[in-house]
Enzyme design. Sequence first.
Site, PDB file in Angstrom:
ATOM      1  N   GLY A  81       0.762  -1.238   0.000  1.00 38.70           N
ATOM      2  CA  GLY A  81       0.000   0.000   0.000  1.00 38.70           C
ATOM      3  C   GLY A  81       0.794   1.289   0.000  1.00 38.70           C
ATOM      4  N   TRP A  83       2.412   2.928  -2.442  1.00 38.48           N
ATOM      5  CA  TRP A  83       2.070   3.839  -3.540  1.00 38.48           C
ATOM      6  C   TRP A  83       0.667   4.412  -3.343  1.00 38.48           C
ATOM      7  CZ3 TRP A  83       4.019   2.641  -9.147  1.00 38.48           C
ATOM      8  CH2 TRP A  83       5.410   2.647  -9.144  1.00 38.48           C
ATOM      9  N   ASP A 144       3.014  -1.186  -9.991  1.00 35.49           N
ATOM     10  CA  ASP A 144       4.239  -1.672  -9.376  1.00 35.49           C
ATOM     11  C   ASP A 144       4.243  -3.203  -9.407  1.00 35.49           C
ATOM     12  OD1 ASP A 144       6.718  -1.209  -8.218  1.00 35.49           O
ATOM     13  OD2 ASP A 144       5.954  -1.288  -6.169  1.00 35.49           O
ATOM     14  N   LYS A 184       6.464  -0.387 -13.440  1.00 38.13           N
ATOM     15  CA  LYS A 184       7.747  -1.050 -13.222  1.00 38.13           C
ATOM     16  C   LYS A 184       8.095  -1.907 -14.429  1.00 38.13           C
ATOM     17  CE  LYS A 184       8.861  -2.824  -9.240  1.00 38.13           C
ATOM     18  NZ  LYS A 184       8.810  -3.666  -8.016  1.00 38.13           N
TER      19      LYS A 184
END
Length: 250
Positions: A81, A83, A144, A184
């Site tokens: 959590g 981000w 991510d 990412k």
Amino acid sequence: MKDSKSKGPGGRELTVRVKTARGRTASSTRWLERQLNDPYVARSKREGYRSRAAYKLIEIDDKHHILAPGMKVVDLGAAPGGWSQVAIERVGSTDLNKLVVAIDYLEMDELPGVILFQRNFLDEDAPALLQEAIGGRADVVLSDMAAPTTGHQQTDHLRTTYLCEVAADFALDVLKPGGSFLSKVFRGGAESSLLTTLKQNFATVHHLKPPASRAGSVELFILAKGFKGKRQDAAPEDEESGDDEAAWRP
């Protein structure tokens, strides 16, 4: 066990060295030692972020300004959590006006201001579920996501590149004009076909490696800004793109 001293004369921080213990592998000992000596890990605990990854997004946003008050954000691969916490703060999401939608197949504690789904983003109905939850179109799509590593660099790169590709496809379907996509990727960056697609549909595309990303890590991030609307034509030659060095040059 670890060495007990953490400060030297004058309060100077000393490197914490972890002693091997029965049942602990050498690699896990190295990981623990790295965590104990990581200033971002210590900072995240002081400042209340769930992971050091929060500072990667903070550094990227401080430089590239992708989050602003009132924006709607989708966070893919959100657990634990970090981000989402940054997104909440920067867009002003609250329980009365939830502007952040997050998804992960891993369990994640709820956050005020976040609509959270414990689901696999690769499930067929997941993209529609997220779009319905965000209430139309998003300003920012964050990803991510990374596949569990196998230790084989090429395999890990391909698996995480695939996750980036499906995240990009989702972003092309859900973003508002002018929106941003941040994802990412692993060392080697995005595949040429994905870069071409992003350059067709966004004003700028960069590979980034923010300071909070460990120097020895294979991770990079790709940032596409200024969504133009989904297009299929060839990418103009004069569109801006860059690598991690250019993106972080003052």
